[in-house]
Write a protein that holds these residues in place. Structure first.
Motif, mmCIF file in Angstrom:
data_model
loop_
_atom_site.group_PDB
_atom_site.id
_atom_site.type_symbol
_atom_site.label_atom_id
_atom_site.label_comp_id
_atom_site.label_asym_id
_atom_site.label_seq_id
_atom_site.Cartn_x
_atom_site.Cartn_y
_atom_site.Cartn_z
ATOM 1 N N HIS A 69 0.253 6.074 -5.439
ATOM 2 C CA HIS A 69 -0.258 7.392 -4.792
ATOM 3 C C HIS A 69 0.426 8.684 -5.610
ATOM 4 O O HIS A 69 0.715 9.727 -5.154
ATOM 5 N N ARG A 70 0.908 8.612 -6.961
ATOM 6 C CA ARG A 70 1.503 9.390 -7.697
ATOM 7 C C ARG A 70 2.689 9.821 -7.150
ATOM 8 O O ARG A 70 3.135 10.918 -7.372
ATOM 9 N N MET A 71 3.592 8.991 -6.580
ATOM 10 C CA MET A 71 4.608 9.418 -6.053
ATOM 11 C C MET A 71 5.774 8.193 -6.350
ATOM 12 O O MET A 71 5.468 6.994 -6.534
ATOM 13 N N ASP A 97 -5.133 0.280 -5.685
ATOM 14 C CA ASP A 97 -6.349 0.342 -6.464
ATOM 15 C C ASP A 97 -7.601 0.884 -5.701
ATOM 16 O O ASP A 97 -8.356 1.609 -6.199
ATOM 17 N N ALA A 98 -7.508 0.789 -4.261
ATOM 18 C CA ALA A 98 -8.731 1.167 -3.665
ATOM 19 C C ALA A 98 -8.313 2.523 -3.097
ATOM 20 O O ALA A 98 -9.221 3.174 -2.371
ATOM 21 N N GLY A 99 -7.227 3.011 -3.267
ATOM 22 C CA GLY A 99 -6.951 4.567 -2.821
ATOM 23 C C GLY A 99 -6.254 4.637 -1.371
ATOM 24 O O GLY A 99 -6.560 5.692 -0.657
ATOM 25 N N LEU A 100 -5.975 3.463 -1.032
ATOM 26 C CA LEU A 100 -5.447 3.361 0.617
ATOM 27 C C LEU A 100 -4.057 3.323 0.805
ATOM 28 O O LEU A 100 -3.364 2.322 0.281
ATOM 29 N N GLY A 117 0.628 -1.148 0.180
ATOM 30 C CA GLY A 117 0.196 -0.068 -0.088
ATOM 31 C C GLY A 117 0.879 1.351 -0.137
ATOM 32 O O GLY A 117 0.437 2.335 -0.062
ATOM 33 N N ASN A 118 2.245 1.135 0.304
ATOM 34 C CA ASN A 118 3.056 2.269 0.228
ATOM 35 C C ASN A 118 3.877 2.531 -0.692
ATOM 36 O O ASN A 118 3.947 1.576 -1.636
#
Length: 283
Positions: free
Chosen positions: A37-39, A254-257, A28-29
Motif C-alpha cells: 500500500h505504498r508504505m 493485489d486486490a488493494g485490500l 494484507g498489512n
C-alpha cells in the motif's frame, strides 16, 4: 491495589507494542516480511518513536494524546500511519496512570470526555484524513459549526466503525477477541512474532475490517472476513507457515485490500497486555 505507571514506562510499552506488530506477518498489512500500500515499515518505526511522548504524556487528556501523536507523526513521515492506533491506545495510556484495576480506570477515562477531547480528536482525524472516511449524516468531522461531544460522535460512528464502537462498549473486542487469542497462542507455545500473528488473524477472521468497509463497502469487508476464516482454517502457526501467509498477503494487496483496523487492534491488544502485566494485572 494496582499502581499507576509513569509516563516513561507507558511510552516504552507503546513503542514495544508498535514494533512487535511490525515484526509479525499480518496478511494484507505492512510488516517486516513485505511492504504494501505504498508504505514501508521504516515509516511505522519512526511513527512509533515520535508519537510515544505525546501519547504517554502524564496527565494529558485523550484528545490531546491523539492529536499530539498525529501531529508528531506527520511532521516526521508526512502521512497517516497510526491514527487508528492512537485512537485505541490513548484511552489505555490514560487509564494506565490510574490506581485500581485498569478496566475500572479505562471506564472512568471513557466516561470523562470534555469539549477539548472532541475538538482535538476531530482535528487529528481531519489532519490524518484516513482513506474512505466519507461523510456522516450527523457529527461529521468536516462539518462547520459546534463540535459534538466525543461520546456522541463515537456513538454515531459505532455501527460502521469498530474503533468508534470500542469507545462505546468499553473496548470489548480487546477482552473478547484480542487478549484471549494472545493467551491461547502463548499456551500453545508460540513465540513472538507468531503470537502477534495469532492476534491479527483472530481479528481478521472474526470481525469485518472497518478500514476495508470504509474504502470498499461493508459487504466487501464481510466477504474478506469470511474468506479469511475459510482460507486460514486449520492453519498451524506453530509450523510458522510463512509461505501460506505470504501467498494470502499478496492476494489481498493485489486486490488493494488492507485490513488496517485489524492491525490497529493488534497493536492496541499488545499494548493493553503489556500494561496489565506491568501493573501486575496479567490475565
Amino acid at each position: 491495589m494496582s499502581t499507576g505507571l509513569p509516563a516513561a514506562t507507558v511510552a516504552d510499552l507503546y513503542r514495544a507494542a508498535c514494533l512487535a506488530e511490525l515484526d509479525a506477518l499480518k496478511p494484507g498489512n505492512v510488516h517486516a516480511y513485505a511492504p504494501g500500500h505504498r508504505m514501508v515499515t521504516a515509516d511505522f518505526v519512526t511513527s512509533a518513536e515520535v508519537s510515544a511522548p505525546p501519547l504517554a504524556a502524564e496527565g494529558a487528556r485523550v484528545g490531546a494524546r491523539v492529536r499530539g501523536g498525529v501531529e508528531a507523526t506527520f511532521a516526521a513521515v508526512g502521512q497517516n500511519t497510526n491514527l487508528g492506533i492512537l485512537l485505541l491506545c490513548a484511552p489505555l495510556a490514560g487509564a494506565a496512570e490510574g490506581h485500581g484495576p485498569l478496566t475500572e480506570s479505562l471506564s472512568a477515562v471513557l466516561a470523562d470526555f470534555d469539549a477539548s477531547d472532541a475538538a482535538n480528536v476531530f482535528a487529528a482525524i481531519r489532519h490524518a484524513n484516513p482513506g474512505g472516511l466519507g461523510k456522516a449524516a450527523r457529527h461529521d468531522v468536516t462539518d462547520a459549526g459546534p463540535t459534538p461531544s466525543l461520546a456522541e460522535a463515537m456513538a454515531e460512528g459505532s455501527p460502521r466503525d469498530r474503533i468508534a464502537r470500542a469507545y462505546t462498549d468499553g473496548f470489548r473486542d480487546f477482552f473478547d477477541i484480542g487478549l484471549p487469542a494472545l493467551a491461547r497462542a502463548r499456551a500453545q507455545g508460540l513465540a513472538a512474532p507468531w503470537t502477534t500473528t495469532a492476534v491479527h488473524l483472530a481479528y481478521l477472521t472474526k470481525v469485518p475490517d472497518s478500514h476495508i468497509a470504509r474504502k470498499h463497502g461493508p459487504a466487501r469487508a464481510e466477504s474478506v472476513r469470511a474468506e479469511a476464516a475459510a482460507r486460514l482454517a486449520g492453519l498451524d502457526l506453530a509450523r510458522e507457515p510463512v509461505a501460506a501467509l505470504l501467498d494470502y498477503d499478496r492476494a489481498l494487496k493485489d486486490a488493494g485490500l488492507n485490513p488496517g483496523t485489524s492491525a490497529d487492534f493488534t497493536v492496541a491488544t499488545l499494548f493493553l497486555d503489556a500494561l496489565l502485566r506491568a501493573r501486575g494485572e496479567a490475565r
